[in-house]
Design a protein around this motif. Structure first.
Motif, short mmCIF file in Angstrom:
data_model
loop_
_atom_site.label_atom_id
_atom_site.label_comp_id
_atom_site.label_asym_id
_atom_site.label_seq_id
_atom_site.Cartn_x
_atom_site.Cartn_y
_atom_site.Cartn_z
N ALA A 259 -6.13 3.43 -7.27
CA ALA A 259 -5.40 4.03 -6.15
C ALA A 259 -4.40 3.05 -5.56
O ALA A 259 -3.23 3.39 -5.33
CB ALA A 259 -6.38 4.52 -5.08
N TYR B 13 -6.14 11.83 -6.32
CA TYR B 13 -7.16 10.90 -5.87
C TYR B 13 -8.51 11.61 -5.90
O TYR B 13 -8.67 12.66 -5.27
CB TYR B 13 -6.86 10.41 -4.46
CG TYR B 13 -5.54 9.69 -4.29
CD1 TYR B 13 -5.44 8.32 -4.45
CD2 TYR B 13 -4.38 10.40 -3.96
CE1 TYR B 13 -4.23 7.65 -4.28
CE2 TYR B 13 -3.17 9.75 -3.80
CZ TYR B 13 -3.09 8.38 -3.95
OH TYR B 13 -1.88 7.73 -3.79
N ALA C 164 -7.97 7.30 -9.54
CA ALA C 164 -6.69 7.94 -9.26
C ALA C 164 -5.87 7.99 -10.54
O ALA C 164 -5.92 7.07 -11.35
CB ALA C 164 -5.92 7.18 -8.18
#
Length: 434
Positions: A206, A357, A376
């Motif tokens: 992420a 996500y 992610a």
């Protein structure tokens, strides 16, 4: 016969009302209460604010839906909740007796915590409500005629960061399309400890994917930062830095709605509602709560307080479980109780690409600190997936469908998200999140 009242008609409230209507006999009343005349697909408000979509495309008339699908429609804001007498007051004049009440109001917006914040009496825009999105669009169109620095972000206590990221990236793409990008420096300022945190730490890739995209798009990032005040075309940060802007979209802190704050013991110090894993209040057995109105612990110890996000998919899962459990309480169905797993999926649209996500569940295991799955992924397919989901969700709301089996199956097959698990009543206290 029993009356089950659902307060709020958003991403949690309207699916909850539909689930209740599907589960309960026709002579049971399902009352839907909302101060808004329309259901609004809130994630679509960013496109409304950027003049990419008319508001009407993401709204449905609630009175029409209620009449079509057998709901008792009550228009107006709740001003008081009398739990001992099981009575709801709407707009200070109408009272409704209930057997069970499900609170799905979302949060109130605490613009007042920071001087100059917000569209009403302040200098920044918001995409949290339909009215705010319309104001933001008007300001955006004026900004395009006289462009300058753009500041996007959130303040401490914000409960959802996805809209800020989406606004920054979609605005950047729109400025490029209009040939204005070189006139608009863009800054993203946030209390998150790092870019791509979004209120959930430890999501694999992420930070790297989000930071890379920020760099590709030339967006300056100021993280782990507090906005202390906003003045006309000037934002003041806790480190003394001043950010000039011609347009600013800043997400505010969240807190519980006023009628929840007015009932002793119903909410926490910020007005969010504690619940057992079944979405039932631990002290008021006839009260359930779902969505953004619910108190969920933030497991991360961040330098600046931030909220744990409650995505639309999480809200819908809470609503579905709560409706099931009310039907069990009423003896209408004989089945184990359901608890939402709080697996979270967020499709973040970033112009011509996007990032999905996934945190399953959003709250890690308290003993191991781990999640079953957490990652992610980036690609243009995210944009297509979000657009398809919006059309699908609006179709569901139009036809009175809550969460069908094939939606649960699809999320499990594609993203390994298991939205619910069954438990026996005697196991609830041991699993309590509060």
């Amino acid at each position: 016969m029993p009356n089950i009242a659902v307060i709020g008609a958003g991403l949690g409230g309207l699916p909850a009302a539909y689930e209740l209507r599907h589960l309960l006999p026709r002579d049971y009343t399902v009352t839907l209460i909302s101060h808004e005349p329309n259901f609004t697909f809130i994630p679509g408000l960013i496109q409304v604010a950027l003049d990419l979509k008319p508001l009407e495309h993401i709204q449905l008339d609630l009175e029409t839906l209620a009449q079509r699908h057998g709901l008792n429609w009550v228009s107006g804001g709740v001003t008081a909740l009398d739990i001992p007498n099981r009575r709801i007051t709407v707009a200070d004049e109408k009272t409704i007796d209930y057997d069970y009440a499900m609170i799905a109001t979302g949060a109130s917006l605490a613009f007042d915590l920071i001087p100059g914040l917000g569209p009403q009496g302040g200098y920044t825009q918001s995409v949290c409500t339909p009215d705010h999105a319309i104001e933001a669009r008007q300001a955006w169109l004026q900004f395009l005629d006289n462009p300058g620095p753009l500041v996007v972000g959130a303040v401490p206590g914000a409960g959802c960061f996805g809209p800020a990221y989406e606004f920054a990236f979609m605005a950047e793409r729109e400025l490029r399309r209009r040939g204005l990008r070189d006139q608009v420096p863009i800054t993203y300022v946030t209390p998150e400890p790092y870019v791509g945190h979004l209120g959930v730490s430890g999501v694999k890739n992420a930070q790297a994917l989000t930071a890379q995209l920020m760099q590709e798009r030339g967006i300056e990032v100021i993280d782990n930062m507090t906005i202390t005040a906003v003045e006309a075309e000037k934002m003041i940060l806790a480190n003394g830095q001043t950010l000039p802007f011609k347009y600013a979209m800043i997400l505010p802190a969240f807190r519980g709605v006023q009628f929840v704050q007015d009932v002793p013991g119903l909410g926490d110090e910020r007005g969010f509602i504690p619940v057992l894993p079944t979405q039932r209040h631990p002290n008021f057995p006839n009260i359930y709560a779902v969505g953004v109105s619910v108190e969920l612990p933030q497991p991360d110890q961040t330098d600046i307080p931030i909220g744990l996000p409650k995505s639309g998919q999480m809200s819908e899962a809470m609503a579905t479980a709560a409706a099931h459990n009310i039907a069990v309480d009423l003896g209408v169905i004989q089945a184990p109780l359901q608890i939402p797993t709080l697996d979270a999926l967020c499709f973040a649209e970033f112009g011509d690409t996007g990032i999905a996500y996934i945190a399953a569940p959003v709250i890690p295991d308290p003993e191991t600190g781990q999640r079953r799955s957490s990652y992610a992924v980036r690609g243009p397919w995210v944009v297509w997936a979000k657009a398809a989901f919006e059309k699908y969700f609006m179709l569901k709301m139009r036809y009175g469908v809550g969460m069908p089996w094939f939606e649960k199956l699809g999320l499990r097959a594609l993203f390994k998200l298991k939205l619910f698990k069954s438990v026996l009543p005697e196991d609830i206290q041991a699993l309590a999140r509060v």
